[in-house]
Motif scaffolding. Structure first.
Motif, mmCIF file in Angstrom:
data_model
loop_
_atom_site.group_PDB
_atom_site.id
_atom_site.type_symbol
_atom_site.label_atom_id
_atom_site.label_comp_id
_atom_site.label_asym_id
_atom_site.label_seq_id
_atom_site.Cartn_x
_atom_site.Cartn_y
_atom_site.Cartn_z
ATOM 1 N N LEU A 80 -4.462 27.955 3.418
ATOM 2 C CA LEU A 80 -4.317 27.499 2.034
ATOM 3 C C LEU A 80 -3.112 26.560 1.935
ATOM 4 O O LEU A 80 -1.999 26.976 1.633
ATOM 5 C CB LEU A 80 -4.133 28.698 1.095
ATOM 6 N N ASP A 81 -3.362 25.281 2.203
ATOM 7 C CA ASP A 81 -2.278 24.300 2.177
ATOM 8 C C ASP A 81 -2.395 23.406 0.935
ATOM 9 O O ASP A 81 -1.699 23.566 -0.036
ATOM 10 C CB ASP A 81 -2.306 23.468 3.465
ATOM 11 N N MET A 82 -3.321 22.431 0.975
ATOM 12 C CA MET A 82 -3.635 21.531 -0.142
ATOM 13 C C MET A 82 -2.541 20.513 -0.458
ATOM 14 O O MET A 82 -2.631 19.806 -1.469
ATOM 15 C CB MET A 82 -3.987 22.296 -1.430
ATOM 16 N N ARG A 83 -1.529 20.388 0.375
ATOM 17 C CA ARG A 83 -0.520 19.346 0.139
ATOM 18 C C ARG A 83 -1.043 18.004 0.612
ATOM 19 O O ARG A 83 -1.503 17.874 1.746
ATOM 20 C CB ARG A 83 0.776 19.668 0.886
ATOM 21 N N MET A 84 -0.978 16.996 -0.245
ATOM 22 C CA MET A 84 -1.320 15.646 0.185
ATOM 23 C C MET A 84 -0.245 15.082 1.111
ATOM 24 O O MET A 84 -0.544 14.312 2.015
ATOM 25 C CB MET A 84 -1.532 14.757 -1.030
ATOM 26 N N ASP A 85 0.994 15.465 0.860
ATOM 27 C CA ASP A 85 2.097 15.112 1.746
ATOM 28 C C ASP A 85 2.530 16.385 2.461
ATOM 29 O O ASP A 85 3.221 17.229 1.892
ATOM 30 C CB ASP A 85 3.259 14.523 0.939
ATOM 31 N N ARG A 86 2.125 16.510 3.731
ATOM 32 C CA ARG A 86 2.411 17.746 4.459
ATOM 33 C C ARG A 86 3.836 17.796 5.004
ATOM 34 O O ARG A 86 4.189 18.717 5.727
ATOM 35 C CB ARG A 86 1.395 17.933 5.581
ATOM 36 N N THR A 87 4.663 16.809 4.641
ATOM 37 C CA THR A 87 6.053 16.828 5.093
ATOM 38 C C THR A 87 6.968 17.566 4.128
ATOM 39 O O THR A 87 8.142 17.767 4.420
ATOM 40 C CB THR A 87 6.591 15.390 5.273
ATOM 41 N N ARG A 88 6.436 17.960 2.943
ATOM 42 C CA ARG A 88 7.334 18.605 1.976
ATOM 43 C C ARG A 88 6.524 19.358 0.926
ATOM 44 O O ARG A 88 5.334 19.125 0.756
ATOM 45 C CB ARG A 88 8.212 17.549 1.275
ATOM 46 N N GLY A 89 7.231 20.260 0.230
ATOM 47 C CA GLY A 89 6.642 20.911 -0.930
ATOM 48 C C GLY A 89 5.969 22.236 -0.625
ATOM 49 O O GLY A 89 5.697 22.604 0.526
ATOM 50 N N ALA A 90 5.694 22.972 -1.728
ATOM 51 C CA ALA A 90 5.038 24.272 -1.629
ATOM 52 C C ALA A 90 3.549 24.097 -1.367
ATOM 53 O O ALA A 90 2.933 23.103 -1.780
ATOM 54 C CB ALA A 90 5.250 25.053 -2.928
ATOM 55 N N THR A 91 2.959 25.082 -0.698
ATOM 56 C CA THR A 91 1.526 25.074 -0.402
ATOM 57 C C THR A 91 0.763 25.862 -1.457
ATOM 58 O O THR A 91 1.348 26.558 -2.291
ATOM 59 C CB THR A 91 1.260 25.701 0.964
ATOM 60 N N GLY B 144 0.821 -1.203 0.000
ATOM 61 C CA GLY B 144 0.000 0.000 0.000
ATOM 62 C C GLY B 144 0.858 1.256 0.000
ATOM 63 O O GLY B 144 1.734 1.411 0.857
ATOM 64 N N LEU B 145 0.620 2.136 -0.970
ATOM 65 C CA LEU B 145 1.368 3.384 -1.084
ATOM 66 C C LEU B 145 0.456 4.567 -0.807
ATOM 67 O O LEU B 145 -0.713 4.562 -1.209
ATOM 68 C CB LEU B 145 1.938 3.556 -2.498
ATOM 69 N N ASP B 146 0.983 5.570 -0.148
ATOM 70 C CA ASP B 146 0.300 6.853 -0.055
ATOM 71 C C ASP B 146 1.311 7.909 0.312
ATOM 72 O O ASP B 146 2.259 7.645 1.056
ATOM 73 C CB ASP B 146 -0.841 6.838 0.962
ATOM 74 N N ARG B 147 1.124 9.114 -0.221
ATOM 75 C CA ARG B 147 2.006 10.222 0.132
ATOM 76 C C ARG B 147 1.536 10.933 1.392
ATOM 77 O O ARG B 147 2.255 11.745 1.952
ATOM 78 C CB ARG B 147 2.113 11.222 -1.022
ATOM 79 N N ASP B 148 0.320 10.629 1.820
ATOM 80 C CA ASP B 148 -0.283 11.282 2.980
ATOM 81 C C ASP B 148 -0.004 10.451 4.229
ATOM 82 O O ASP B 148 -0.504 9.333 4.371
ATOM 83 C CB ASP B 148 -1.793 11.426 2.750
ATOM 84 N N THR B 149 0.799 10.992 5.148
ATOM 85 C CA THR B 149 1.171 10.226 6.334
ATOM 86 C C THR B 149 -0.020 9.954 7.245
ATOM 87 O O THR B 149 -0.061 8.920 7.924
ATOM 88 C CB THR B 149 2.267 10.966 7.127
ATOM 89 N N VAL B 150 -0.996 10.866 7.260
ATOM 90 C CA VAL B 150 -2.194 10.635 8.077
ATOM 91 C C VAL B 150 -2.976 9.438 7.531
ATOM 92 O O VAL B 150 -3.443 8.579 8.290
ATOM 93 C CB VAL B 150 -3.083 11.898 8.109
ATOM 94 N N ALA B 151 -3.100 9.349 6.217
ATOM 95 C CA ALA B 151 -3.789 8.209 5.607
ATOM 96 C C ALA B 151 -3.072 6.913 5.933
ATOM 97 O O ALA B 151 -3.716 5.889 6.227
ATOM 98 C CB ALA B 151 -3.878 8.408 4.096
ATOM 99 N N LEU B 152 -1.755 6.921 5.896
ATOM 100 C CA LEU B 152 -0.998 5.702 6.208
ATOM 101 C C LEU B 152 -1.224 5.268 7.651
ATOM 102 O O LEU B 152 -1.381 4.067 7.927
ATOM 103 C CB LEU B 152 0.494 5.926 5.951
ATOM 104 N N GLU B 153 -1.254 6.211 8.563
ATOM 105 C CA GLU B 153 -1.485 5.870 9.977
ATOM 106 C C GLU B 153 -2.859 5.237 10.158
ATOM 107 O O GLU B 153 -3.012 4.225 10.861
ATOM 108 C CB GLU B 153 -1.369 7.121 10.848
ATOM 109 N N ARG B 154 -3.875 5.827 9.532
ATOM 110 C CA ARG B 154 -5.236 5.313 9.698
ATOM 111 C C ARG B 154 -5.405 3.954 9.029
ATOM 112 O O ARG B 154 -6.029 3.046 9.586
ATOM 113 C CB ARG B 154 -6.241 6.312 9.123
ATOM 114 N N SER B 155 -4.852 3.807 7.829
ATOM 115 C CA SER B 155 -5.003 2.522 7.146
ATOM 116 C C SER B 155 -4.175 1.440 7.829
ATOM 117 O O SER B 155 -4.554 0.269 7.813
ATOM 118 C CB SER B 155 -4.619 2.650 5.671
#
Length: 330
Positions: free
Chosen positions: A140-151, A67-78
């Protein structure tokens, strides 16, 4: 997802089911059931809340799930949801164009089936502080992976006007892209844009009144465009689907659920190219090395039934396509 997915379920929340679950299971089954002598491998490339993954693991007792996901919250829940399946489950914090790297790190030569459930997930939409939804006031965030990248705030406050307009036009299919971009630039000259509510109101006032009266919230297209830009969704998808197809053996299958025309157009084009005979015209017989590598399992894009959309309204825009490898790559 995913990037996330459109599971539409919060763990075992009643009344929410993964999108097109029965059809996904039906299409993936032959690919994993044909495997003998080892555990079949299924990649859920957009794990989300794990609804599709849980159903695959339950339906196929020997299945190994990646199972892959860029969202760490989704990984924790799944992870919590899939814990009963023990070491049959491997979860990886990765974007879905990283499938070859993930398989390499795990020492696996390929996968028997791959599922992509593209777009933003229900939890991402429902959690106000993620900034995906115009119905909540949030940063105004919208990052699926909140550990990196521009918002999204970085985009609206720093991109040149022409680039903003291009994103809104291409990714949001916004007819009034120039007007919305100009309004954003005027506002940010006064103060940085940091709030979803401020942006949604700005878009609403930038669009002609006659247009605002139809077609739902006028901010929808702008929010979609910003989300796609922030997460690099289309560039990632253009790389991810060919990479997934390359990981499949003969008999392996891919299933794709997409939610807007931009994603579906890429899917259609890639699958059609793989299913085409490339024998030069004029030859009397097809050349072996030019015959199709895949066969399409759907006639065009399959749409949800009325019953599906009644049960899960977020399935309303889904388009399903699937294909099976029939020949090894030359």
């Amino acid at each position: 997802m995913t990037v996330g997915d459109h599971d539409g379920d919060h763990a075992a929340e009643p009344g929410h089911v993964p999108v097109l679950l029965g059809r996904v299971l039906e299409l993936a089954a032959p690919a994993v059931e044909r495997v003998t002598g080892r555990a079949p491998v299924h990649i859920d490339a957009t794990l989300g809340m794990g609804g599709h993954a849980e159903a695959m693991l339950t339906a196929h007792p020997t299945l190994r799930l990646i199972g892959l996901d860029r969202d760490t919250v989704a990984l924790e829940r799944s992870a919590a949801r899939l814990a009963p399946f023990g070491d049959r489950v491997t979860l990886v914090h990765a974007v879905y164009d990283e499938i070859p790297d993930v398989l390499g790190r795990l020492g696996l030569p390929g996968a028997d089936s791959v599922l992509f459930d593209l777009g933003v997930s229900s939890p991402q939409l429902d959690e106000a502080d993620r900034g995906f939804a115009y119905s909540y006031d949030a940063p105004l965030d919208m990052r699926m992976d909140r550990t990196r990248g521009a918002t999204a705030a970085d985009v609206v406050n720093t991109y040149p006007p022409a680039e903003l307009a291009r994103i809104l036009r291409e990714y949001g299919e916004e007819r009034f892209a120039q007007r919305v971009a100009a309004a954003i630039v005027r506002e940010r000259e006064r103060a940085p844009l940091e709030s979803t509510a401020v942006l949604a109101d700005l878009v609403r006032t930038a669009i002609p009144a006659a247009t605002r009266r139809t077609g739902g919230n006028p901010a929808k297209r702008t929010f979609q465009a910003l989300r796609i830009e922030v997460n690099g969704e289309l560039e990632t998808w253009r790389a991810a689907l060919p990479a997934a197809l390359g990981a499949l053996p003969v008999g392996g299958r891919v299933v794709v659920l997409s939610y807007h025309s931009l994603e579906d157009r890429i899917t259609k084009r890639v699958l059609a190219a793989q299913a085409a005979d490339t024998t030069p015209p004029g030859l009397p017989v097809p050349l072996p090395g030019h015959q199709p590598r895949f066969r399409l399992l759907t006639r065009g894009a399959e749409l949800p039934t009325e019953a599906e959309t009644t049960t899960n309204p977020r399935a309303g825009s889904v388009r399903l396509r699937a294909a099976e490898r029939v020949r090894e790559a030359p």
